[in-house]
Design a protein around this motif. Structure first.
Motif, short mmCIF file in Angstrom:
data_model
loop_
_atom_site.label_atom_id
_atom_site.label_comp_id
_atom_site.label_asym_id
_atom_site.label_seq_id
_atom_site.Cartn_x
_atom_site.Cartn_y
_atom_site.Cartn_z
N THR A 210 0.87 -1.18 0.00
CA THR A 210 0.00 0.00 0.00
C THR A 210 0.90 1.23 0.00
O THR A 210 1.61 1.48 0.97
CB THR A 210 -0.94 0.00 1.22
OG1 THR A 210 -0.16 0.10 2.41
CG2 THR A 210 -1.75 -1.29 1.28
N ARG B 80 9.93 -1.06 10.24
CA ARG B 80 9.52 0.22 9.66
C ARG B 80 9.82 1.31 10.64
O ARG B 80 9.79 1.05 11.85
CB ARG B 80 8.06 0.19 9.23
CG ARG B 80 7.01 0.39 10.33
CD ARG B 80 5.63 0.11 9.84
NE ARG B 80 5.33 0.84 8.62
CZ ARG B 80 4.64 1.99 8.61
NH1 ARG B 80 4.22 2.52 9.72
NH2 ARG B 80 4.40 2.61 7.49
N LYS B 81 10.25 2.51 10.16
CA LYS B 81 10.18 2.92 8.79
C LYS B 81 11.59 3.20 8.23
O LYS B 81 12.48 3.56 8.98
CB LYS B 81 9.38 4.22 8.65
CG LYS B 81 8.03 4.15 9.29
CD LYS B 81 7.33 5.50 9.30
CE LYS B 81 6.93 5.96 7.91
NZ LYS B 81 5.92 7.07 7.97
N SER C 229 3.46 8.91 14.47
CA SER C 229 4.14 8.10 13.46
C SER C 229 5.48 7.63 14.00
O SER C 229 6.13 8.36 14.73
CB SER C 229 4.44 8.92 12.21
OG SER C 229 3.26 9.25 11.57
N THR D 277 -6.26 7.21 -0.09
CA THR D 277 -6.10 6.66 1.26
C THR D 277 -5.39 7.64 2.18
O THR D 277 -4.18 7.54 2.38
CB THR D 277 -5.31 5.34 1.18
OG1 THR D 277 -4.31 5.47 0.15
CG2 THR D 277 -6.21 4.19 0.84
N ASP E 105 -1.69 -2.07 12.43
CA ASP E 105 -2.39 -2.45 11.19
C ASP E 105 -1.46 -3.16 10.20
O ASP E 105 -1.81 -3.35 9.05
CB ASP E 105 -3.07 -1.26 10.53
CG ASP E 105 -2.12 -0.11 10.28
OD1 ASP E 105 -0.92 -0.25 10.57
OD2 ASP E 105 -2.58 0.94 9.80
C1 UDX Z 1 1.59 4.89 11.57
C2 UDX Z 1 1.45 3.41 11.90
O1 UDX Z 1 2.73 2.82 11.94
C3 UDX Z 1 0.61 2.73 10.90
O2 UDX Z 1 0.43 1.45 11.38
C4 UDX Z 1 -0.70 3.43 10.71
O3 UDX Z 1 -1.37 2.91 9.60
C5 UDX Z 1 -0.53 4.88 10.45
O4 UDX Z 1 0.30 5.44 11.44
P1 UDX Z 1 2.76 6.26 9.70
O5 UDX Z 1 4.20 6.22 9.49
O6 UDX Z 1 2.22 7.42 10.44
O7 UDX Z 1 2.34 4.95 10.40
O8 UDX Z 1 1.97 6.18 8.36
P2 UDX Z 1 2.48 5.90 6.89
O9 UDX Z 1 3.38 4.73 6.85
O10 UDX Z 1 2.99 7.16 6.32
O11 UDX Z 1 1.10 5.55 6.21
C6 UDX Z 1 0.43 4.36 6.49
C7 UDX Z 1 -0.09 3.78 5.18
O12 UDX Z 1 -1.01 4.66 4.58
C8 UDX Z 1 1.01 3.53 4.16
O13 UDX Z 1 0.75 2.33 3.49
C9 UDX Z 1 0.89 4.69 3.21
O14 UDX Z 1 1.30 4.36 1.91
C10 UDX Z 1 -0.60 4.97 3.27
N1 UDX Z 1 -0.91 6.38 3.01
C11 UDX Z 1 -0.55 7.33 3.90
C12 UDX Z 1 -1.56 6.70 1.84
O15 UDX Z 1 -1.88 5.82 1.05
N2 UDX Z 1 -1.86 8.00 1.59
C13 UDX Z 1 -1.52 8.99 2.46
O16 UDX Z 1 -1.82 10.16 2.17
C14 UDX Z 1 -0.84 8.65 3.66
#
Ligand code: UDX
Length: 868
Positions: A228, A500-501, A476, A285, A388
């Motif tokens: 994703t 991650r990350k 995050s 998303t 997640d």
């Molecule tokens: C944290 C947590 O680690 C994660 O489990 C939770 O889903 C969101 O918060 P974070 O680093 O903040 O993670 O988020 P990020 O990895 O940037 O995004 C989570 C997912 O959403 C990724 O797969 C990313 O590709 C997707 N995403 C995020 C989108 O598709 N569009 C966006 O605008 C932002």
């Protein structure tokens, strides 16, 4: 525990200048302090704002605030409709079935329930006695329904009958509380029943160790990686695919619907690799959005239909990377086929529910998650959640992702009910799978491990940075850096397979280290291992819409580059006329930003053939120390950019391009203070017309201080050269300049004279600065204000060629052209124009066309099944 983020409602009252992130507050403040606009503290909707009539009288304060704040009428209507459905109790299921045959064991705190003369009451103490009641079962039911407030938390009970309080030998436990009690329990039980009500704990199942199953002859499992993706880190995504790839595995890729670049560039993989597929049904998303779960379920449903024989789905993002080899992962999952891997929060359920906002309704529209009020979760099931990032078995994926998608299939009431609840849940994928697992027939395949190690650094990652996307404070994890190596190394003997990350624009060395750890070093002759390139702009992108200031800057820099080439070619014997800018790429080497690359079309000597040229440019910084004082001596960084990332403490706008609609941010860093002391410094922002437009005061403490200041400036910003002065002890001790570029383009088209007049005249209203006269005294000797003001008025009238000249003259001061190459397909230009002495980009180390084998996806190696 895994769940370490602190999600509390955002506080809009945070001062923009208070750069260290204010205290996180616990109460929603949207109603009274929404941007300071009046009339928000009301309890009814202003109907004249709406082009529809709400289906009910909306009374919930949060819903009213959300409807007011939403931008489009469509979104306001969605918010109103859902609020009305909830008010009329028509949206959420009251009760959901729990078909888990073994509901785990009880654990956690014992909650008492007893009946006095008047009513049942909830006790938080350990035991409570029921002095007069006819049936314990009856008591418990009453108690659960009326006394216990928390749906979504499951309770279990045990009862004792005896004449003494436990622990006593005379008590008779009966965990089903079906004791036959006579009408008068006083007689039968000597006067007392004791009932313990427990919050049902989490059953723990441990995964199998591969060794034990290796001999069983099970065929190795096949994995579907569900990627994703968001952003523009194409080369890192290719590197991830490459490291995970095996012809027996599958890759299903969802790219955020707003990201044209990543989608287009990955789509080509489908042509050469039959086990790679991109989702065509794409969602926008947003962070934490309900659409994330819709996307996962739709993608899983697609995965079920593709005819691919996978056993597990593992979701990963662009910032995940493996910390074990593919073989280790396959061995482990083969030993645990049919199990489901999710990581749970490890707290009391009710506390988790509150922290996570599960007891609130959120509605997604206008790319935002709006909080519209409290809700009651369904009775009968236990809520669970955590991370997640999951690894789910095919049967369970079939269970959750088939029922919801296919109309002809009989719907499972639990899944269907959860779907309704989770359509309006923040960060839904952090709880949906857990809850479905725990309350369904799959409950005993629950393994409390998401196979991930996550780099949480709460101090940095929990700054409510998603306020603009969700009505909640989200956190995050941080990007891994070399200093985090022990944490990664610590996964070696644990059942952890991903981390991650990772973001190569922040740090690539750590990714190299992990990859080498798993698969050994790259051969020594592999070029450019320490380089990373990331796209900033591509001419084919419609979404996200390109930034006009970036497009203006790029066009200007190609003009400067071409002019430079013509000069190099000895007069005009080789005239290079720049055309379209194709791409802008930021170039990093050894984890330093080295500049940006402009790939553009050009015509040479008025010829008919287009050539493609790449030019390497670097932003220039101006920092002048005027006086040797404590803070100026310590000043390490002092520059203005935008897109400051509080978590990684850097500006993501590497090129520092700013236009009239940018939000400039001052980034400063002070070295360690040898003699500890704290003091205030002031930053004075002066626009190109010499006017003092903002005063920001910051408190400087000891130690290495990296920080930022976001000034409140009115738009459009006056284009030209701005100055930020650092004031300490009543004197300007240092200053820096930054450029706000005038715009050549608006939404990709050349600006008209009229547009230029509007865009380049500044905000039009005078700034009112407290004590301006005093501050100006500190600045006066350097500024001829009236001359600058006259010049600004003249500049605002410039358009066409004159405007381009102005833009180019400004950019010349703030950017330096370092080098230029031509693509190999354009090498004919070298014959026409041999005086240019141009390099071929494909052989030039800095070029975006240079070899980059760590991200190059070749053919499948027939022996190993992996990518060449
Ligand atoms: C944290 C947590 O680690 C994660 O489990 C939770 O889903 C969101 O918060 P974070 O680093 O903040 O993670 O988020 P990020 O990895 O940037 O995004 C989570 C997912 O959403 C990724 O797969 C990313 O590709 C997707 N995403 C995020 C989108 O598709 N569009 C966006 O605008 C932002």
């Amino acid at each position: 525990g895994l769940y370490i983020r602190n999600k509390v409602p955002p506080d809009k009252s945070d001062s923009m200048v208070r750069s260290n992130g204010g205290a996180i507050v616990k109460v929603p403040k949207f109603n009274s302090k929404d941007g300071g606009s009046p009339g928000l503290n009301r309890t009814s909707l202003r109907l004249e704002e709406l082009d529809f009539v709400p289906a009910c009288d909306i009374v919930a304060k949060e819903a009213i605030s959300a409807i007011h704040r939403a931008k489009t009428q469509l979104c306001k209507q969605k918010l109103a409709n859902i609020t009305c459905l909830i008010q009329q109790r028509q949206l959420y299921p009251h009760h959901l079935p729990n078909s888990c045959p073994s509901p785990g064991f009880t654990a956690g705190k014992s909650l008492g329930c007893y009946r006095d003369e008047k009513k049942f009451r909830l006790l938080s103490g350990y035991y409570a006695n029921l002095k007069t009641t006819n049936s314990p079962k009856h008591c418990i039911n009453m108690c659960l329904q009326s006394g216990f407030p928390y749906a979504g938390v499951q309770y279990s009970t045990e009862c004792f009958c005896g004449n003494e309080e436990p622990p006593s030998a005379s008590r008779r436990p009966d965990s089903s509380c079906n004791m036959k009690c006579p009408a008068d329990p006083k007689e039968a039980c000597g006067g007392y029943f004791t009932i313990n009500v427990f919050e049902t704990g989490i059953a723990k199942f441990t995964p199998q160790v591969p060794r034990e199953v290796a001999e069983s002859g099970e065929p190795p499992v096949k994995i579907a990686f569900l990627l994703t993706l968001n952003g523009r880190a194409l080369r890192q995504v290719r590197r991830l695919i490459k490291v995970l790839f095996h012809r027996d595995h599958f890759f299903y890729i969802h790219v955020d619907a707003r990201q044209d670049y990543l989608y287009r560039e990955l789509l080509v993989l489908e042509r050469s690799l039959p086990n790679v597929r991109l989702a065509r049904h794409r969602y926008a998303t947003i962070w934490g959005g309900a659409s994330l779960l819709q996307m996962l379920l739709t993608s899983m449903n697609e995965l079920l239909k593709l005819g691919w024989e996978w056993d597990f789905v593992i979701n990963l993002s662009e910032s995940d990377f493996p910390v074990k080899t593919n073989n280790q992962l396959v061995d482990f999952l083969t030993a645990n086929k049919g199990q489901n891997f999710v990581k749970s929060h490890g707290r009391e359920v009710q506390r988790f529910i509150q922290k996570q906002g599960l007891d609130k309704t959120f509605v997604e529209c206008d790319a935002h998650m709006w909080r519209t009020g409290d809700r009651r979760l369904p009775w009968g099931i236990q809520m669970d959640g955590g991370s997640d990032w999951v690894a789910l078995s095919r049967p369970f994926v079939g269970y959750v992702a088939t029922a919801v998608q296919d109309v002809h299939i009989q719907k499972d009431p639990l899944v269907e009910g959860l779907n309704t609840v989770f359509k309006h849940t923040l960060l839904p994928a952090e709880s949906f799978f857990h809850t479905a697992l725990r309350n369904s027939y799959f409950c005993d395949t629950y393994i409390d491990n998401n196979l991930h190690v996550t780099n949480w650094k709460r101090r940095l990652g929990c700054k409510c940075q998603y306020k603009h996307v969700v009505d909640w404070c989200g956190c995050s994890p941080n990007d891994f850096k070399p200093e985090d190596w022990p944490r990664l190394q610590g996964t070696e003997n644990r059942q952890l397979f991903f981390a991650r990350k990772f973001e190569p624009v922040i740090n690539q060395a750590i990714i190299d280290q992990v990859e080498e750890w798993l698969y050994g070093p790259y051969p020594s002759n592999v070029a450019n291992l320490q380089s990373y390139w990331q796209s900033v702009y591509h001419c084919a992108d419609l979404s996200p819409p390109p930034d006009d200031s970036l497009v203006t800057l790029a066009a200007s820099l190609t003009r400067l580059s071409s002019k430079g080439l013509a000069l190099r070619a000895d007069g005009n014997s080789c005239f290079v006329h720049p055309g379209n800018v194709l791409e802008v790429t930021s170039y990093h080497n050894n984890d330093n930003y080295k500049g940006s690359l402009l790939l553009y079309e050009a015509v040479v000597n008025g010829g008919s053939k287009t050539v493609i040229i790449e030019t390497w440019v670097q932003p220039q910084h101006y920092m002048t120390i005027l006086k040797d004082t404590e803070p100026s001596r310590r000043l390490k960084t002092f520059l203005v950019s935008s897109e400051y990332d509080q978590k990684e403490q850097m500006s993501r706008n590497f090129l520092h391009n700013l236009g009239p609609f940018s939000e400039p941010i001052l980034v400063y860093q002070l070295g360690v203070n040898p003699q500890p002391s704290t003091y205030n410094v002031t930053f004075l922002w002066v626009d190109p017309a010499g006017e003092l437009v903002e005063v920001s005061e910051v408190h400087v403490e000891d130690g290495l201080v990296g920080n930022y200041v976001k000034p409140l400036l009115r738009e459009p910003l006056l284009p030209g050269i701005w100055t930020v002065n650092m004031v300490y002890d009543a004197a300007v001790v240092a200053f820096t300049h930054f450029l706000v570029t005038p715009l050549q383009f608006v939404s990709g088209a050349n600006v008209s004279q009229q547009q230029a007049g509007f865009l380049h005249s500044g905000p039009g209203q005078p700034y009112q600065i407290h004590d301006a006269a005093d501050w100006n005294k500190l600045l006066d000797n350097k500024i001829d204000r009236s001359a600058l003001q006259r010049k600004a008025v003249v500049n605002a009238r410039r358009f066409g060629l004159d405007l381009k000249d102005w833009i180019d003259n400004l950019n010349m001061k703030f950017y330096k052209v370092l080098d230029t190459c031509v693509t190999s397909s354009s090498r004919h230009v070298l014959l026409e124009c041999d005086k240019l002495h141009l390099k071929i980009c494909e052989n030039t180390a800095w070029s975006s066309l240079a070899p980059d084998s760590k991200s190059q996806i070749g053919m499948v190696n027939l022996t190993t099944g992996r990518l060449n």
